[in-house]
Design a protein around this motif. Structure first.
Motif, PDB file in Angstrom:
ATOM      1  N   ALA A  70       0.833  -1.208   0.000  1.00  7.17           N
ATOM      2  CA  ALA A  70       0.000   0.000   0.000  1.00  7.17           C
ATOM      3  C   ALA A  70       0.865   1.253   0.000  1.00  7.17           C
ATOM      4  O   ALA A  70       0.579   2.215  -0.728  1.00  7.17           O
ATOM      5  CB  ALA A  70      -0.939  -0.001   1.199  1.00  7.17           C
ATOM      6  N   LEU A  71       1.928   1.258   0.793  1.00  9.88           N
ATOM      7  CA  LEU A  71       2.823   2.422   0.811  1.00  9.88           C
ATOM      8  C   LEU A  71       3.529   2.597  -0.534  1.00  9.88           C
ATOM      9  O   LEU A  71       3.689   3.721  -1.020  1.00  9.88           O
ATOM     10  CB  LEU A  71       3.843   2.299   1.944  1.00  9.88           C
ATOM     11  CG  LEU A  71       3.297   2.496   3.358  1.00  9.88           C
ATOM     12  CD1 LEU A  71       4.342   2.114   4.398  1.00  9.88           C
ATOM     13  CD2 LEU A  71       2.837   3.928   3.567  1.00  9.88           C
ATOM     14  N   THR A  72       3.918   1.491  -1.152  1.00  9.08           N
ATOM     15  CA  THR A  72       4.557   1.557  -2.473  1.00  9.08           C
ATOM     16  C   THR A  72       3.575   2.099  -3.504  1.00  9.08           C
ATOM     17  O   THR A  72       3.942   2.943  -4.330  1.00  9.08           O
ATOM     18  CB  THR A  72       5.058   0.159  -2.895  1.00  9.08           C
ATOM     19  OG1 THR A  72       5.977  -0.311  -1.904  1.00  9.08           O
ATOM     20  CG2 THR A  72       5.753   0.193  -4.230  1.00  9.08           C
ATOM     21  N   ASP A  73       2.322   1.627  -3.469  1.00 11.29           N
ATOM     22  CA  ASP A  73       1.306   2.148  -4.383  1.00 11.29           C
ATOM     23  C   ASP A  73       1.072   3.638  -4.158  1.00 11.29           C
ATOM     24  O   ASP A  73       0.890   4.402  -5.107  1.00 11.29           O
ATOM     25  CB  ASP A  73      -0.015   1.402  -4.206  1.00 11.29           C
ATOM     26  CG  ASP A  73       0.005   0.017  -4.821  1.00 11.29           C
ATOM     27  OD1 ASP A  73       0.929  -0.278  -5.606  1.00 11.29           O
ATOM     28  OD2 ASP A  73      -0.911  -0.779  -4.506  1.00 11.29           O
ATOM     29  N   LYS A  74       1.073   4.048  -2.891  1.00 12.97           N
ATOM     30  CA  LYS A  74       0.870   5.469  -2.573  1.00 12.97           C
ATOM     31  C   LYS A  74       2.022   6.309  -3.133  1.00 12.97           C
ATOM     32  O   LYS A  74       1.787   7.387  -3.686  1.00 12.97           O
ATOM     33  CB  LYS A  74       0.759   5.640  -1.052  1.00 12.97           C
ATOM     34  CG  LYS A  74       0.645   7.061  -0.575  1.00 12.97           C
ATOM     35  CD  LYS A  74      -0.693   7.670  -0.837  1.00 12.97           C
ATOM     36  CE  LYS A  74      -0.778   9.008  -0.101  1.00 12.97           C
ATOM     37  NZ  LYS A  74      -1.897   9.810  -0.498  1.00 12.97           N
ATOM     38  N   MET A  75       3.244   5.811  -3.038  1.00 11.61           N
ATOM     39  CA  MET A  75       4.379   6.551  -3.606  1.00 11.61           C
ATOM     40  C   MET A  75       4.261   6.631  -5.133  1.00 11.61           C
ATOM     41  O   MET A  75       4.526   7.677  -5.720  1.00 11.61           O
ATOM     42  CB  MET A  75       5.700   5.905  -3.197  1.00 11.61           C
ATOM     43  CG  MET A  75       6.045   6.127  -1.734  1.00 11.61           C
ATOM     44  SD  MET A  75       7.683   5.558  -1.262  1.00 11.61           S
ATOM     45  CE  MET A  75       7.411   3.805  -1.097  1.00 11.61           C
TER      46      MET A  75
ATOM     47  N   SER B 168       9.205   1.988   8.998  1.00 11.50           N
ATOM     48  CA  SER B 168       8.642   0.645   9.132  1.00 11.50           C
ATOM     49  C   SER B 168       9.675  -0.421   8.807  1.00 11.50           C
ATOM     50  O   SER B 168       9.763  -1.442   9.497  1.00 11.50           O
ATOM     51  CB  SER B 168       7.424   0.490   8.221  1.00 11.50           C
ATOM     52  OG  SER B 168       6.426   1.416   8.574  1.00 11.50           O
ATOM     53  N   MET B 169      10.460  -0.190   7.783  1.00  9.34           N
ATOM     54  CA  MET B 169      11.517  -1.138   7.423  1.00  9.34           C
ATOM     55  C   MET B 169      12.555  -1.226   8.534  1.00  9.34           C
ATOM     56  O   MET B 169      13.011  -2.316   8.888  1.00  9.34           O
ATOM     57  CB  MET B 169      12.189  -0.731   6.105  1.00  9.34           C
ATOM     58  CG  MET B 169      11.328  -0.965   4.887  1.00  9.34           C
ATOM     59  SD  MET B 169      10.913  -2.692   4.621  1.00  9.34           S
ATOM     60  CE  MET B 169      12.485  -3.355   4.153  1.00  9.34           C
ATOM     61  N   LYS B 170      12.901  -0.087   9.109  1.00  6.42           N
ATOM     62  CA  LYS B 170      13.896  -0.061  10.187  1.00  6.42           C
ATOM     63  C   LYS B 170      13.384  -0.813  11.414  1.00  6.42           C
ATOM     64  O   LYS B 170      14.123  -1.574  12.041  1.00  6.42           O
ATOM     65  CB  LYS B 170      14.228   1.388  10.539  1.00  6.42           C
ATOM     66  CG  LYS B 170      15.352   1.529  11.532  1.00  6.42           C
ATOM     67  CD  LYS B 170      15.701   2.982  11.752  1.00  6.42           C
ATOM     68  CE  LYS B 170      16.830   3.109  12.733  1.00  6.42           C
ATOM     69  NZ  LYS B 170      17.184   4.508  12.990  1.00  6.42           N
TER      70      LYS B 170
ATOM     71  N   GLN C  17       7.058  12.796   0.683  1.00 12.71           N
ATOM     72  CA  GLN C  17       8.132  12.689   1.671  1.00 12.71           C
ATOM     73  C   GLN C  17       7.638  12.030   2.956  1.00 12.71           C
ATOM     74  O   GLN C  17       8.360  11.245   3.572  1.00 12.71           O
ATOM     75  CB  GLN C  17       8.717  14.068   1.964  1.00 12.71           C
ATOM     76  CG  GLN C  17       9.518  14.620   0.803  1.00 12.71           C
ATOM     77  CD  GLN C  17       9.939  16.068   1.023  1.00 12.71           C
ATOM     78  OE1 GLN C  17       9.446  16.750   1.914  1.00 12.71           O
ATOM     79  NE2 GLN C  17      10.852  16.536   0.181  1.00 12.71           N
ATOM     80  N   ALA C  18       6.411  12.315   3.355  1.00 13.04           N
ATOM     81  CA  ALA C  18       5.845  11.684   4.558  1.00 13.04           C
ATOM     82  C   ALA C  18       5.678  10.177   4.353  1.00 13.04           C
ATOM     83  O   ALA C  18       6.006   9.385   5.248  1.00 13.04           O
ATOM     84  CB  ALA C  18       4.502  12.323   4.903  1.00 13.04           C
ATOM     85  N   VAL C  19       5.204   9.771   3.179  1.00 19.42           N
ATOM     86  CA  VAL C  19       5.015   8.347   2.903  1.00 19.42           C
ATOM     87  C   VAL C  19       6.359   7.628   2.876  1.00 19.42           C
ATOM     88  O   VAL C  19       6.497   6.536   3.432  1.00 19.42           O
ATOM     89  CB  VAL C  19       4.247   8.137   1.577  1.00 19.42           C
ATOM     90  CG1 VAL C  19       4.222   6.673   1.178  1.00 19.42           C
ATOM     91  CG2 VAL C  19       2.839   8.664   1.691  1.00 19.42           C
ATOM     92  N   THR C  20       7.370   8.233   2.247  1.00 17.46           N
ATOM     93  CA  THR C  20       8.685   7.582   2.208  1.00 17.46           C
ATOM     94  C   THR C  20       9.284   7.485   3.608  1.00 17.46           C
ATOM     95  O   THR C  20       9.948   6.499   3.936  1.00 17.46           O
ATOM     96  CB  THR C  20       9.664   8.310   1.271  1.00 17.46           C
ATOM     97  OG1 THR C  20       9.762   9.685   1.653  1.00 17.46           O
ATOM     98  CG2 THR C  20       9.224   8.215  -0.175  1.00 17.46           C
ATOM     99  N   SER C  21       9.027   8.477   4.440  1.00 19.82           N
ATOM    100  CA  SER C  21       9.512   8.434   5.823  1.00 19.82           C
ATOM    101  C   SER C  21       8.843   7.298   6.595  1.00 19.82           C
ATOM    102  O   SER C  21       9.511   6.570   7.345  1.00 19.82           O
ATOM    103  CB  SER C  21       9.247   9.773   6.504  1.00 19.82           C
ATOM    104  OG  SER C  21       9.635   9.728   7.842  1.00 19.82           O
ATOM    105  N   ILE C  22       7.544   7.129   6.428  1.00 18.40           N
ATOM    106  CA  ILE C  22       6.824   6.033   7.088  1.00 18.40           C
ATOM    107  C   ILE C  22       7.356   4.691   6.592  1.00 18.40           C
ATOM    108  O   ILE C  22       7.570   3.762   7.375  1.00 18.40           O
ATOM    109  CB  ILE C  22       5.305   6.140   6.839  1.00 18.40           C
ATOM    110  CG1 ILE C  22       4.743   7.372   7.557  1.00 18.40           C
ATOM    111  CG2 ILE C  22       4.577   4.880   7.284  1.00 18.40           C
ATOM    112  CD1 ILE C  22       3.326   7.718   7.159  1.00 18.40           C
TER     113      ILE C  22
END
Length: 134
Positions: free
Chosen positions: A11-16, A123-125, A114-119
């Motif tokens: 979902a985050l990838t789709d949002k980006m 999450s990965m970290k 930028q907010a989505v990439t930060s999330i």
């Protein structure tokens, strides 16, 4: 299931990707701001609920509790497709693109991306830390 196949990461990838596609359309609108008869385009709003598989069936709704409250409603079946913008300003040449509005959309889109990439990175970290990898 791999980490990248988790619903939240897809979902985050789709949002980006949505933000990237929107940035392209907004750039076209700015580039054609002086083109006679040009109608600006934008993407329908992205909705995470449409892109998360499974998950909770809980819903949240907004209700106006006072008659003077602004009613809030939206299209929950939004897709990625480009759509024409409704513009209140049209030049005598028939162009309906306002540079000020487009630049505000570009700035908002950039900060949301930028907010989505930060999330995504956070999450990965967190997952790497939970698995014992730094």
């Amino acid at each position: 299931m791999g980490i990248m196949n988790m619903p939240i990461f897809t979902a985050l990838t789709d949002k980006m990707r949505w933000h990237q596609a929107r940035q392209g359309l907004l750039a076209e609108n700015v580039a054609n701001a002086e083109t006679p008869g040009y109608q600006g385009r934008d993407l329908a709003q992205y909705n995470f609920a449409d892109h998360l598989g499974g998950g909770s069936s809980a819903t949240i709704s907004v209700t106006a509790t006072q008659p003077m409250h602004i009613s809030v409603g939206g299209d929950t079946s939004a897709a990625f497709g480009a759509q024409r913008m409704n513009s209140f300003e049209v030049t005598p040449e028939g162009n309906a693109v306002s540079l000020e509005d487009e630049m505000m959309k570009v700035t908002t889109n950039m900060s949301d991306y930028q907010a989505v990439t930060s999330i995504y990175q956070s999450s990965m970290k967190i997952l790497r830390t939970a698995m014992g990898r730094s």
